[in-house]
Design an enzyme around this catalytic site. Structure first.
Site, mmCIF file in Angstrom:
data_model
loop_
_atom_site.group_PDB
_atom_site.id
_atom_site.type_symbol
_atom_site.label_atom_id
_atom_site.label_comp_id
_atom_site.label_asym_id
_atom_site.label_seq_id
_atom_site.Cartn_x
_atom_site.Cartn_y
_atom_site.Cartn_z
ATOM 1 N N LYS A 129 1.033 -1.417 -0.085
ATOM 2 C CA LYS A 129 -0.010 0.098 0.288
ATOM 3 C C LYS A 129 1.216 1.499 -0.215
ATOM 4 O O LYS A 129 1.942 0.775 0.186
ATOM 5 C CB LYS A 129 -0.891 0.425 1.756
HETATM 6 C C1 LIG Z 1 -5.406 -4.552 1.135
HETATM 7 C C2 LIG Z 1 -7.118 -4.171 0.610
HETATM 8 C C3 LIG Z 1 -7.866 -4.539 2.198
HETATM 9 C C4 LIG Z 1 -7.236 -4.901 2.954
HETATM 10 O O1 LIG Z 1 -6.436 -4.471 3.380
HETATM 11 P P1 LIG Z 1 -5.415 -5.343 4.540
HETATM 12 O O2 LIG Z 1 -4.828 -4.180 5.875
HETATM 13 O O3 LIG Z 1 -4.386 -6.079 4.549
HETATM 14 O O4 LIG Z 1 -6.549 -5.472 5.164
HETATM 15 C C5 LIG Z 1 -8.696 -3.910 1.843
HETATM 16 N N1 LIG Z 1 -9.876 -3.599 1.364
HETATM 17 C C6 LIG Z 1 -8.746 -2.958 -0.343
HETATM 18 C C7 LIG Z 1 -9.708 -2.963 -1.159
HETATM 19 C C8 LIG Z 1 -7.365 -3.431 -0.620
HETATM 20 O O5 LIG Z 1 -7.520 -2.922 -1.487
#
Ligand SMILES: *Cc1c(COP(=O)(O)O)cnc(C)c1O
Length: 401
Positions: free
Chosen positions: A199
């Site tokens: 991210k």
């Molecule tokens: C990565 C992601 C999540 C989950 O994030 P985590 O921190 O791994 O729980 C939720 N929604 C979207 C759209 C994502 O890309």
């Protein structure tokens, strides 16, 4: 899809570029290393001062009253739904064009997932479709800011206000984005962010939940740590005695100081990293503008995009290979690519449980076969991005009808 895959292939005619260009690489430097070592040496690894510092800094960054540091965005979405009173008998409307977590957490509360189709230009939830699906059982809307472009929050909030619904934003892609000059994270009942390794900022794993509501914030905080009335830092703090009350059976969802040390350093660089993502996205836009085999995404100009992903939509009617074939051909050319997303209504669980057909959400269905994500991260050079674009053009040309 983003690994170094299948080396055999159909591209014998194409020259092979030497060095593998990965789909993603986190931007971690000396400041992150120092901060982690400092926490390691401090003797306090659990949730403590560093996590509190990260929360305060984050709330300030997105303009929210409260930020609750968690071990994932998934945990944040789950707590937000519970705090909004979502449970059995409720319906929550969301997009099928997302990661599994978005809809799985709705199921964890016992509520029903209701998918609404997406807008073909932005791939975000289509507010008109959402409006058609609101029933007397609908309790919340859960928009996802796909790739970092904000959804139309004016229309989504308008629907929520008219029908008395909670709004919970999945902002896993959208740290640094804003809608109508208001940062994502400051707008809704709840907003959940992700700091997963890929991210825009990362703590390895981690997440943050923001809200402007004091009562909801304290309930979410209590639920994030076993339902205990005070957190462990206070429990073992200077007051010298340990005392807590279990208010309800909560979860083990809290962040800890090693993660927060990374988060603080990453957040300091967030604006700079978003600016670099924006430059690279503009470079791709220029390099691919006249490519007859792709359509680029369009984001309304009132929005500040976090540029988490750079997604192209392939014009499959002009190509002899499907998207997975094109992705394989890119990997054969030593360029990592990925797919965001294959819509959830196409996955076995949702198909079976809800009896969905692919055509139930025609836009999400079509886009599932057409989208391809290109490398986009701050350490990608202009030369690297130019190479990605020119290899993509060559691959598509090579496989055109
Ligand atoms: C990565 C992601 C999540 C989950 O994030 P985590 O921190 O791994 O729980 C939720 N929604 C979207 C759209 C994502 O890309």
């Amino acid at each position: 899809m983003s690994g170094r895959g299948h080396k055999s292939g159909t591209d014998d005619a194409m020259p092979l570029a030497a060095q593998y260009l990965p789909f993603h690489r986190p931007s971690l430097g000396a400041a992150e290393e120092r901060a982690v070592i400092e926490v390691l040496r401090s003797g306090w690894l659990a949730r403590g001062r560093k996590t509190a510092e990260f929360e305060e800094m984050f709330a300030d960054f997105v303009g929210a009253r409260h930020a609750i540091a968690l071990n994932s965005c998934t945990a944040g979405l789950h707590l937000a739904l519970l705090c909004a009173g979502i449970g059995p008998g409720a319906e929550v409307i969301t997009t099928p064009f997302t990661f599994a977590a978005t809809a799985n957490v709705i199921l964890h509360t016992g509520a029903k997932v209701v998918f609404a189709d997406i807008d073909p230009a932005s791939l975000n939830l289509d507010p008109a479709q959402v409006g058609n699906l609101i029933t007397t059982r609908t309790r919340a809307l859960l928009p996802v800011h796909f790739g970092g472009q904000p959804c139309d929050m004016t229309r989504i909030r308008g629907l929520a206000r008219r029908h008395g619904l909670a709004v919970i934003e999945d902002a896993a892609h959208a740290l640094g984005a804003s809608f109508d000059n208001r940062p994502i994270g400051s707008l809704s009942d709840f907003t959940a962010f992700s700091f997963y390794a890929t991210k825009n900022i990362t703590t390895g794993e981690g997440g943050m939940l923001t809200t402007n509501n004091d009562d909801l914030a304290s309930r979410a905080r209590v639920l994030s740590l076993h339902g205990m009335s005070v957190d462990s830092w206070q429990r073992y703090g200077r007051s010298g005695h340990s005392y807590y009350e279990v208010q309800e059976p909560g979860f083990k969802y809290n962040m800890f100081d090693l993660q927060a040390a990374l988060g603080v350093e990453q957040l300091k660089r967030c604006d700079e990293m978003t600016a670099r993502r924006r430059e690279l996205a503009a470079l791709y836009d220029r390099e691919l503008a006249d490519c007859p085999f792709v359509e680029l995404l369009r984001s309304p100009s009132c929005n500040e995009d976090a540029h988490h992903l750079y997604v192209v939509r392939l014009r499959l009617e002009r190509l002899r290979l499907d998207r997975d074939g094109i992705a394989g051909a890119m990997e054969n050319q030593n360029i990592g690519v990925s797919v965001h997303f294959r819509a959830l209504h196409l996955h076995p669980y949702y198909r079976k449980q809800y009896g969905f057909n692919p055509a139930d959400f025609p836009i999400a269905n079509e886009m599932s076969d057409r989208v391809l994500s290109l490398p986009l991260y701050p350490s990608l050079t202009d030369e690297g991005a130019t190479r990605v674009a020119s290899v993509l053009r060559a691959v598509l040309e090579h496989h055109s009808v």
